[in-house]
Design an enzyme around this catalytic site. Structure first.
Site, short mmCIF file in Angstrom:
data_model
loop_
_atom_site.label_atom_id
_atom_site.label_comp_id
_atom_site.label_asym_id
_atom_site.label_seq_id
_atom_site.Cartn_x
_atom_site.Cartn_y
_atom_site.Cartn_z
CG ASP A 3 13.54 -1.74 25.31
OD1 ASP A 3 13.01 -1.32 25.44
OD2 ASP A 3 14.22 -2.11 24.22
CD GLU A 44 9.88 -3.98 27.80
OE1 GLU A 44 9.07 -3.13 27.24
OE2 GLU A 44 11.11 -3.48 27.51
#
Lengths: 704, 127
Positions: free
Chosen positions: A349, A386
């Protein structure tokens, strides 16, 4: 011969002790006792605090004798502990000087950053005792799971089909019919569904221990409690979320989660974890003491020169990932999940934060990313970034890859969405998307599978909402619709939200099918969002992070309501599995290197062999089956025509080698069940020279 | 609650059957405080018998330590290509074992008679 370190050398208030071993960090079961080891570069003293499981007050507190500290590591073996029934924490004393980055507070009991099991939120949603002196309690794990013959599956990245899902959302709805809704065990009961759908990888939204009560507050409209539902806020990096386990109340979440992984593997499904290393649940200056803040604040967090927390994560603090100590804990953590839980891959993330130096500046060769890329235990794990953060760093196409890192391709998402709604000038980008984004990756020698292709993910609209809403509708989040992205590239097909207009509803069904077909026809790694296969809606909410209700839960009745969409998506997935020409390891070369008389990929328009790049909303291409997987396997020819125009269009079809004929596999312009045809039973196309495509529809032909 | 472990005396009825079956009755909760006692008594039985029936009818609760003890017994017996049968598991216990994967290793039966059938032996339980 008996070891001599099974004997205590010290005693303290009835506890039998011995000098511990600094490595490994955390609590480790050793002959006769438990070895506790913890690092702090600034603490002056440290004590081990022991509780009987669940008790409000400690059963004992043992200061580490001076001679038990080596370097900055306190370590100690405590003998004769009933380690199934104890909880432990640390009390540290040191400077309290926020300007200098120090937040020591000897009043606080701190969780071990290496805790493998964490108690305190054992059952999801049970309101904690807010007066508890120690909320997130380190416990001891045996790490003795019986894996039998299992190991990570190591499916080639280009052959993956990823299903992004939330553990609780998948089976919490009563329609799931599982015995333990919302748990790891619930997923296990639904493995047949995943197999039937055809996905071979589940990507689980955060499963590290988090606190669903973090920032919990009543919904201003309904009074319902809004919680930290998605879990992108880590309490402990080494522990699975107890509240996701049916056996969390028994402290057996480790066994339950490992059993799920083992069973998924048995069924050919990989397990990928969405991991959040960019920040922790301790928040900013006003956040709670859980662990890092009281153990070594200055080491673990990025701090401004004035001692405030940098906020590149948008969540209050930023983990100091390129500090050598923090780098090690991240590495230890991933190694642990790969080795001990047999995890197949990780999606990081806001991974761009992992490439910032301790002062926040982007690094050219971030040591953490390099370390992970070359680590021997992680060598076969998928590493997926990401590739952006909340501080404005956007690295899709340029994330420091070290030959390993793949990326969530945000540009793919945007490119497909624009073409899908017929936006002017989008055909060129669309062509890149279909090829695995060579414009982003080929120049640096990165394969098509670098690109994790997705049209929807947990952030943003679901697929059904993407074709039903022009704008986000996040009022239920209680932030005056200010949260969530405004750039959705969505189109409501003529009415905002629910409608009984049959024309609009038919168009939405078609657009969902168009989107799914485009995704599964693209080179790279397709990822779908849980529920999109049955048209799950979030009522236009594109940021449902705080809802423990039907906005997030998968309603299994949709399998009946949207049976024909499910059938179509399943077909697309199985079609991809059946056709290696869609799953190339290397980029297309735009030439015939297999002596077939056709280039590996050729572009067409309304006229065959004549791609009209100035067209906004029509595009066609053909893949030569002799070039499948770089010419190593033989496949059929595939022809795909896309008409995203609001009128019907005639497409001339390129001719096949003698003896072959075009067959219809997909036609989204046709009504179900004629929108797709069973593999191997595709009807021959009546007119082999051309085909009329309905408005906003897509056709896939198989040449054989 | 104290745990008690009782090896039930049996006679094997089928001539020619190897004399390697043990039936063990456990009574009480098996947790961190009792598991080691159970293990100390059951493991030697598992070492000398390649077929073991554990009668769990009177075990209301097992913690993680208890389940681990069962798997240790299983591994011991398996090393001799033997078999372990669990008899009379309480429903909740069976569910916990299922969810945590422990159940996958065992044959389970409702009664000792069924357990004997599963092991293809005929016995007479002596009292």
């Amino acid at each position: 011969m008996e070891r001599i370190d099974i004997h205590p050398t010290h005693t303290y208030e009835g506890f039998k002790l011995r000098r511990g071993k600094p490595f490994p960090f955390g609590a480790t079961i050793v002959p006769g006792g438990v070895n506790f080891s913890i690092f702090s570069s600034h603490a002056k003293s440290c004590a081990l605090v022991l509780f009987k499981k669940g008790m409000p007050e400690p059963m004992g507190e043992i200061p580490f004798p001076d001679e038990f500290r080596i370097g900055n590591v306190f370590s100690m073996t405590v003998f004769d502990l009933d380690y199934e029934n104890i909880e432990y924490g640390y009390r540290m004393d040191g400077p309290f000087d926020p300007k200098a980055g120090h937040w020591f507070d000897p009043q606080k009991i701190l969780m071990d950053p290496y805790a493998k099991v964490i108690g305190g939120r054992d059952v999801w949603g049970v309101t904690p005792d807010w007066s508890d002196i120690y909320h997130h309690r380190s416990r001891i794990s045996l790490d003795d799971f019986d894996w039998e013959d299992d190991r990570p599956l190591e499916i080639a990245p280009e052959d993956l089909i990823v299903y992004e899902m939330h553990v609780r959302s998948f089976t919490k709805h009563e329609s799931s019919g599982v015995k333990h809704p919302g748990t790891f065990a619930g997923i296990r009961q639904k493995i047949d569904y995943l197999k039937d759908l055809g996905v071979n990888c589940v990507e689980l939204m955060p499963v590290y221990e988090f606190d669903e009560f973090e920032n919990s507050r009543p919904n201003p409209q309904t009074g319902e409690l809004l919680v930290n539902y998605w879990g992108y806020s880590t309490v402990g990096f080494f522990a699975p979320k107890a509240g996701y386990a049916a056996t969390g109340k028994l402290g057996m979440q480790v066994d339950e989660f490992k059993t799920l992984v083992k069973e998924l593997h048995k069924n050919g499904i990989e397990v990928m974890l969405d991991v959040v290393f960019n920040h922790t649940a301790e928040g900013n200056e006003h956040g709670p003491y859980i662990s890092f803040r009281g153990i070594d604040n200055k080491t673990y967090y990025m701090l401004t020169p004035e001692g405030y927390y940098y906020n590149f994560s948008g969540c209050g603090n930023t983990l100091n990932c390129n500090n050598p100590i923090v780098r090690n804990i991240v590495l230890d953590c991933l190694r642990y999940w790969a080795a001990e839980y047999h995890i197949d891959g990780f999606r990081f993330d806001l991974a761009s934060i992992l490439g910032r130096d301790p002062w926040g500046a982007p690094l050219a060769n971030p040591p953490l990313l390099e370390t992970l890329a070359f680590d021997p235990i992680l060598a076969k794990c998928k590493l997926i970034a990401e590739a952006w953060d909340a501080g404005g760093l956007y690295q899709v196409g340029s994330f420091p890859a070290f030959g390993r890192w793949a990326e969530w391709n945000g540009k793919y998402r945007d490119g497909i969405r624009k073409f899908l709604k017929g936006e002017p000038g989008s055909a060129g980008d669309m062509a890149q998307c279909l090829q695995g984004s060579p414009n982003l990756y080929e120049w640096s020698g990165r394969a098509p599978a670098t690109s994790i292709n997705f049209i929807t993910a947990h952030d943003g609209f679901t697929l059904a909402d993407l074709v039903s809403y022009n704008d986000k509708h996040n009022e239920a989040n209680g932030e005056n619709n200010n949260d969530g992205s405004n750039d959705n590239d969505s189109w409501n097909c003529g009415a905002e939200g629910w409608t009984d207009n049959p024309g609009i509803n038919a168009l939405r069904q078609r657009q969902m099918r168009n989107a799914m077909a485009m995704l599964f026809l693209s080179q790279g790694v397709p990822m779908i969002l849980m529920g999109d296969e049955v048209g799950r809606s979030q009522n236009g909410n594109n940021n449902t992070y705080c809802h423990d209700n039907e906005l997030n839960w998968l309603n299994w009745n949709l399998l009946q309501t949207n049976a024909s969409l499910f059938r179509f998506v399943k077909h697309c997935i199985h079609f991809r599995h059946a056709h290696p020409v869609l799953r190339n390891h290397w980029h297309f070369q735009n030439r015939d290197y297999a002596n077939s008389g056709y280039a590996d990929i050729t572009w067409h328009g309304k006229q065959a062999w004549n791609a009209d790049w100035s067209s906004d909303n029509t595009l066609a291409f053909m893949l030569c089956g002799k070039h499948a997987k770089g010419g190593t396997v033989e496949d059929n020819f595939l022809y795909v025509a896309m008409n995203m125009h609001w009128e019907t269009n005639w497409f001339e079809i390129p001719s096949l080698p003698a003896g072959m004929q075009w067959h219809v596999s997909i036609n989204t312009g046709a009504s179900a069940p004629e929108d797709c045809w069973e593999i191997g039973k595709e009807p021959i196309l009546d007119n082999q020279q051309g085909i009329l495509l309905g408005d906003r529809s897509l056709v896939v032909l198989v040449g054989k | 609650m104290e745990i008690t472990i009782k090896k039930i005396p049996i006679t094997l009825l089928e001539p020619g059957t190897d004399d390697d079956l043990a039936i063990v009755e456990l009574v009480g909760n098996i947790d961190g405080s009792t598991a080691s006692k159970v293990q100390a008594q059951v493991l030697p039985i598992a070492e000398t018998n390649s077929r073991v029936i554990l009668d769990m009818t009177q075990v209301p609760y097992m913690s993680s330590a208890g389940l681990r003890m069962l798997l240790s017994v299983y591994r011991q017996v398996l090393a001799k290509e033997g078999q372990v049968v669990l008899v009379g598991l309480a429903e909740e216990l069976q569910d916990t074992m299922s969810v945590t994967g422990f159940l996958d290793f065992f044959t389970t039966c409702a009664t000792i008679d069924e357990g004997c059938t599963a092991l293809s032996v005929k016995v007479q339980v002596l009292s």
